[in-house]
Enzyme design. Sequence first.
Site, PDB file in Angstrom:
ATOM      1  N   ASP A  80       7.807 -65.187  80.335  1.00 42.06           N
ATOM      2  CA  ASP A  80       7.663 -63.928  79.599  1.00 42.06           C
ATOM      3  C   ASP A  80       8.673 -63.713  78.309  1.00 42.06           C
ATOM      4  OD1 ASP A  80       5.678 -63.002  80.837  1.00 42.06           O
ATOM      5  OD2 ASP A  80       6.600 -61.641  82.139  1.00 42.06           O
ATOM      6  N   HIS A 136       4.213 -68.358  84.801  1.00 42.09           N
ATOM      7  CA  HIS A 136       3.183 -67.709  85.855  1.00 42.09           C
ATOM      8  C   HIS A 136       1.869 -67.880  84.911  1.00 42.09           C
ATOM      9  CE1 HIS A 136       5.014 -64.480  83.375  1.00 42.09           C
ATOM     10  NE2 HIS A 136       3.508 -63.997  83.124  1.00 42.09           N
ATOM     11  N   ARG A 146       2.812 -53.556  83.109  1.00 40.72           N
ATOM     12  CA  ARG A 146       4.055 -54.296  83.314  1.00 40.72           C
ATOM     13  C   ARG A 146       4.982 -53.676  82.695  1.00 40.72           C
ATOM     14  NH1 ARG A 146       4.221 -59.958  80.251  1.00 40.72           N
ATOM     15  NH2 ARG A 146       5.507 -58.740  78.772  1.00 40.72           N
ATOM     16  N   HIS A 171       3.502 -69.674  81.348  1.00 36.60           N
ATOM     17  CA  HIS A 171       4.638 -69.147  80.441  1.00 36.60           C
ATOM     18  C   HIS A 171       5.628 -68.331  81.475  1.00 36.60           C
ATOM     19  CE1 HIS A 171       1.916 -65.590  80.625  1.00 36.60           C
ATOM     20  NE2 HIS A 171       2.885 -65.013  80.389  1.00 36.60           N
TER      21      HIS A 171
END
Length: 307
Positions: free
Chosen positions: A98, A252, A267, A96
């Site tokens: 983000d 990723h 994150r 995907h």
Amino acid sequence: MSQITIHPIAGRIGAEIRGVQLSGTLSADTVADINAALLKHKVVFFRGQQLDDAGQQAFAGLLGDPVAHPTVPTVDGTDYVLELDSAHGGRANSWHTDVTFVDAYPKASILRAIKIPEHGGDTVWANTHTAYLDLPAPLRELADKLWAVHSNEYDYASYRQNVSPEAIERYKNVFTSTLYETEHPVVHVHPETGERNLLLGHFFKKLKDLTSADSQHLYAVLQSHVIRLENTVRWRWQAGDVAIWDNRATQHYAINDYGDAHRVLHRVTVAGVPAVSVDGQTSRTVSKVPKFAPAANNEQIPADKAA
């Protein structure tokens, strides 16, 4: 001129940056060199960092404007830190980019390793620009014209093996607390490099004006070019590592191969702008529907029953 050194890892993507401790007080030259390496290598890695949540947020502010996740709450005491905890469903083991279910999805993500399994738990990134370049010319010409619907209401369980009931419940109640649908060009022009990139990943729902069946066939062909091993780099995490990736030029995948071991990362994302197609059109969010509305006693009731 900064004192950092840049060490490429894979042939098409990824580099380790050495000679710097990340913080919110880095010089403008150092930040410029980090950003230049990010644009060139798509994802950059730093070993042995001493950041805490506040420092991670402050450093993110040097790269742009930090932005919170649209639906998932931040870590207590922070404005922008999202926790990825394997004990609470934080196993994003599918390809995907983000937050592509909104139009102005993040331009970059900064991920800090806090607790890492003794074995396993690597993350892999893929270069969506070289994937585009690898397409045969007729397929590139088709992809240039396609638009896709992305949504956070996707088949969560189908992308994962052995999904726990707790993870599915969290997905339903938190991740999709507001339902988004956004139209993106399948090929977008990077706002800084001018490179063309494929914009796909697991938030993809269907191709605009095509059936679901045709959409899935075409998606599979295009996505297969993204995740070819030639386009990827794999990082073996250590506690204290930081990875920064250009979210406009990568996908990723966090590998879920560590069983019951505990994996925790934090994150912070940096705000982006709507994607721009080859012919100059911009992404647009076409639907944003809260699933829940606040009740008088602060309980949550379904939005469609809140009238």
